[in-house]
Design an enzyme around this catalytic site. Structure first.
Site, PDB file in Angstrom:
ATOM      1  N   LYS A  91      45.753 -57.050  11.282  1.00 57.59           N
ATOM      2  CA  LYS A  91      46.709 -57.908  12.708  1.00 57.59           C
ATOM      3  C   LYS A  91      45.163 -58.732  13.560  1.00 57.59           C
ATOM      4  O   LYS A  91      45.141 -60.036  13.301  1.00 57.59           O
ATOM      5  CB  LYS A  91      47.386 -57.313  12.971  1.00 57.59           C
ATOM      6  CG  LYS A  91      46.418 -56.639  14.456  1.00 57.59           C
ATOM      7  CD  LYS A  91      46.886 -56.186  15.560  1.00 57.59           C
ATOM      8  CE  LYS A  91      46.845 -55.090  16.193  1.00 57.59           C
ATOM      9  NZ  LYS A  91      46.882 -54.245  17.231  1.00 57.59           N
ATOM     10  N   HIS A 231      49.325 -59.457  19.095  1.00 59.89           N
ATOM     11  CA  HIS A 231      50.626 -58.808  19.155  1.00 59.89           C
ATOM     12  C   HIS A 231      51.738 -59.134  18.110  1.00 59.89           C
ATOM     13  O   HIS A 231      52.751 -58.680  17.363  1.00 59.89           O
ATOM     14  CB  HIS A 231      50.846 -59.102  20.672  1.00 59.89           C
ATOM     15  CG  HIS A 231      50.813 -57.534  21.866  1.00 59.89           C
ATOM     16  ND1 HIS A 231      50.455 -56.592  21.490  1.00 59.89           N
ATOM     17  CD2 HIS A 231      49.686 -58.356  22.691  1.00 59.89           C
ATOM     18  CE1 HIS A 231      50.053 -55.537  22.537  1.00 59.89           C
ATOM     19  NE2 HIS A 231      50.043 -56.428  22.986  1.00 59.89           N
ATOM     20  N   ALA A 354      54.217 -48.580  20.538  1.00 62.93           N
ATOM     21  CA  ALA A 354      53.264 -49.297  19.752  1.00 62.93           C
ATOM     22  C   ALA A 354      52.864 -50.465  20.519  1.00 62.93           C
ATOM     23  O   ALA A 354      54.355 -51.562  20.019  1.00 62.93           O
ATOM     24  CB  ALA A 354      52.868 -48.835  19.101  1.00 62.93           C
ATOM     25  N   GLU A 355      52.162 -52.063  20.615  1.00 63.11           N
ATOM     26  CA  GLU A 355      52.034 -53.105  20.667  1.00 63.11           C
ATOM     27  C   GLU A 355      53.446 -53.570  21.169  1.00 63.11           C
ATOM     28  O   GLU A 355      53.815 -55.124  21.364  1.00 63.11           O
ATOM     29  CB  GLU A 355      52.351 -53.612  19.199  1.00 63.11           C
ATOM     30  CG  GLU A 355      51.174 -53.048  18.512  1.00 63.11           C
ATOM     31  CD  GLU A 355      49.875 -53.957  18.240  1.00 63.11           C
ATOM     32  OE1 GLU A 355      50.235 -55.592  19.261  1.00 63.11           O
ATOM     33  OE2 GLU A 355      48.893 -53.774  17.710  1.00 63.11           O
ATOM     34  N   GLY A 356      53.438 -53.291  22.461  1.00 65.03           N
ATOM     35  CA  GLY A 356      54.526 -53.360  23.705  1.00 65.03           C
ATOM     36  C   GLY A 356      55.703 -52.896  23.468  1.00 65.03           C
ATOM     37  O   GLY A 356      56.170 -52.403  21.825  1.00 65.03           O
TER      38      GLY A 356
END
Lengths: 372, 257
Positions: A91, A231, A354-356
């Site tokens: 990412k 994200h 994780a990641e929101g």
């Protein structure tokens, strides 16, 4: 079969073989020790797995996101921690290739085949609200001077290059590339998380780190956009990893239900067990469909953030629930640390955060639906 | 050093089934893979190339679909591949295969070393390597479990047989068949997978190689397979010995006698 399909098939086969030989046998040990055994990460590097998405002009293989997602899906069936380590790297590379100036990319991306890159937004004050960050970047001549504290960084401590979301003096958001060898850069503590225990998640402290002006990723004011993009890219891959975890859970439930008998009847012939196995299989298929759709949309330059959020929101809940169903199939053995089901539930649980968080995903999905 | 590695595509081991009606292997729909012993041969060739320089050329005989296995070998980092392919070659036994491969090796020309797996896992004959050597008139070492380069044109190969270990010094050009103990084949890598599609795969037919029609395919194959069948599964018999140790020993000895 087209050349690209053939290449993707070979990549998947390679990752399956590597996972079966190098990762799956260590899955339980990685969870129990809370780290990768010595030499394992080097084998990942030596076999070129950091280069899967890296463009060929920087020495990479240049596979697209659909192939990368499928590769991490297969890896996660054997070990989700290493798949998440690669997800964090991929990412971050995506943000360089999308936003990086050629001079910055020429300087850094050739090393992305053997050095892990990480993307860092979260601070002690909060994670899902990047506008509240306190890391500051102050322009001094041709340089930026960055001071702040970043926590819960996927691969924090293992990564060597960090994309740091900061605020500038005029309160604009920007992302800077910081190398671990720069004076003032320090690693903080590693989190002792209950799941994905192989993946290092750690802290980075920046004390007046001086970075050259060309280490700005994108432009000043683009920080939030880059963060959102990172994200979305992460969530597609997390969907793939979650589908892999569910596949792992399904395999354990099926194998056990074939071997174990209730009196003379194998468990899988009992309707109550069949319902659980069917539910897990449906969850696997739905999660797979979501992450593959997200990856295809990204490759086709279509909007994919909503699908990515769906893949992570649905997939993480489904993987936790499927793990619970698989545990129930195994009965008391499922509750034992001798069997991997319990650690798969802990692994999946990490991705509800994780990641929101799931709540953040669902907010974004709702907003996207209402705006249609 | 110019090294040719003979490879065969075989069905993936865990997917092999036999048609109970025809007693033949069911090959349709099964993904072909490189014969595992041949991967050891490729790995040995790549290591010799790293030591002595030169090139590694993969060679196979079979239908077009064998290109996928040659591509796998190229993704291990071999330099180029040759496929000998034609309907006229269908039904070849080990003799016809050995003849065809030997002719292809002659056509490649100036080959220093030919490496092959000791046998294929689907046919298990172990004959093709020696037949290739015989047709080429080259010295051969079979079942090698280590290979080391002693000088530019001398190789020492160790072979372990049932009761002896032999160190054989052989001058090149030569033919060597290898065991799985020789090495651990490398993985394909993502970059090598991509680059394998830029490497040449040359396809030759029987006319390109000027092959004798009487020595290829079914015409050149004295072997006639009448049937292939899975061995009958024998149920294991269990006998429980008496709990008294003396009686148990007596009974056991009686059974062993």
């Amino acid at each position: 079969m087209t050349v690209i399909e053939d290449q993707n098939r070979m990549l998947i086969q390679m990752v399956k073989e590597f996972t079966a030989n190098e990762l799956a046998p260590l899955d339980m040990e990685i969870d129990q020790k809370g780290d990768y055994p010595a030499g394992l990460f080097q084998r990942v590097i030596d076999n070129g797995l950091l280069k899967i998405t890296l463009p060929s002009q920087y020495g990479g293989a240049g596979f697209d996101y659909t192939a990368a997602a499928d590769a991490l899906n297969k890896m996660a069936i054997g070990n989700a921690s290493m798949a998440v380590t690669l997800e964090g790297h991929f990412k971050t590379i995506e943000q360089f290739t999308k936003y990086g100036q050629p001079s910055l990319n020429d300087k850094y991306l050739p090393s992305a085949g053997h050095r892990i890159f990480a993307f860092s937004m979260t601070e002690p004050s909060g994670g899902s609200n990047p506008k509240g960050i306190s890391t500051r970047a102050v322009k001094q001549g041709d340089n930026w001077v960055i001071t702040g504290d970043k926590i819960m960084i996927t691969n924090g401590g293992l990564a060597e290059v960090y994309c740091i979301l900061s605020k500038t003096e005029d309160d604009q958001m920007a992302v800077f590339v910081v190398d671990k060898d720069m004076p003032g850069f320090q690693f903080g503590k590693r989190e002792d998380f209950i799941g994905l225990r192989g993946t290092p998640v750690g802290e980075v402290v920046l004390d007046h780190v001086v970075v050259p002006a060309d280490h700005l990723l994108g432009k000043v004011g683009q920080g939030l956009e880059i963060g959102d993009n990172a994200h979305a890219d992460a969530r597609v891959l997390m969907g793939a990893i979650l589908a892999g975890i569910i596949e792992h859970e399904l395999g354990i439930a099926i194998n056990y239900s074939k071997e174990r008998k209730a009196l003379t009847t194998p468990l899988y012939q009992l309707q109550v067990i069949q319902e659980k196995i069917a539910d897990i299989a449906i969850a696997r298929q739905n999660t797979r469909a979501l992450y593959q759709k997200g990856a295809q949309q990204k490759v086709a330059n279509q909007l994919y953030a909503e699908t990515a959020a769906m893949a992570k929101s649905y997939g993480s809940r489904a993987a936790v629930r499927s793990g619970d169903e698989a545990l129930q199939v195994l009965g008391g053995y499922g509750y034992s640390r001798e069997y991997p089901v319990e650690h798969l539930i802990r692994d999946a649980r990490a991705m509800e955060l994780a990641e929101g968080t799931i709540e953040k995903m669902n907010l974004e999905i709702t907003n996207a639906e209402i705006a249609k | 050093m110019k090294i040719v590695v003979g490879i065969k595509q075989v069905p993936q081991a865990d997917s092999v089934k036999i048609d109970p009606q025809t007693n033949n292997l069911i090959r349709s729909g099964i993904q072909g893979v490189i014969n595992p012993f041949d991967k050891n041969a490729i790995e040995a060739a790549l290591r010799l190339r790293a030591q002595a320089g030169g090139e590694v050329i993969l060679l196979s005989m079979g239908p077009d679909s064998y290109v996928t296995s040659l591509r796998d070998g190229l993704a291990m980092d071999a330099d180029q591949a040759v496929l000998v392919s034609s309907r006229a070659l269908g039904g070849a036994d080990t003799l016809a295969t050995g003849y065809t491969l030997a002719k292809a090796i002659e056509a490649i020309g100036d080959v220093d070393l030919v490496l092959l797996g000791r046998q294929s896992v689907d046919a298990d004959t172990g004959q093709v390597g020696p037949i290739v050597a015989a047709y080429l008139g080259l010295p051969q070492v079979t079942f090698a479990e280590s290979i080391s380069l002693e000088s530019a044109n001398t190789i020492i190969a160790k072979r372990q047989l049932d009761t002896v270990i032999q160190d054989i010094k052989v001058t090149t050009p030569a033919v060597i068949t290898v065991r799985s103990e020789l090495n651990r084949p490398r993985y394909e890598t993502p970059v090598n997978i991509k680059q394998s599609f830029d490497k040449a795969v040359t396809v030759w037919s029987e006319t390109d190689l000027n092959l004798d029609p009487e020595q290829i395919g079914q015409a050149g194959s004295p072997t006639k397979v009448t049937s292939v069948y899975a061995p009958e599964k024998k149920g294991r018999q269990t006998t429980t010995l008496p709990t008294d140790p003396t009686q148990a020993v007596v009974e056991l000895l009686n059974k062993l006698n």
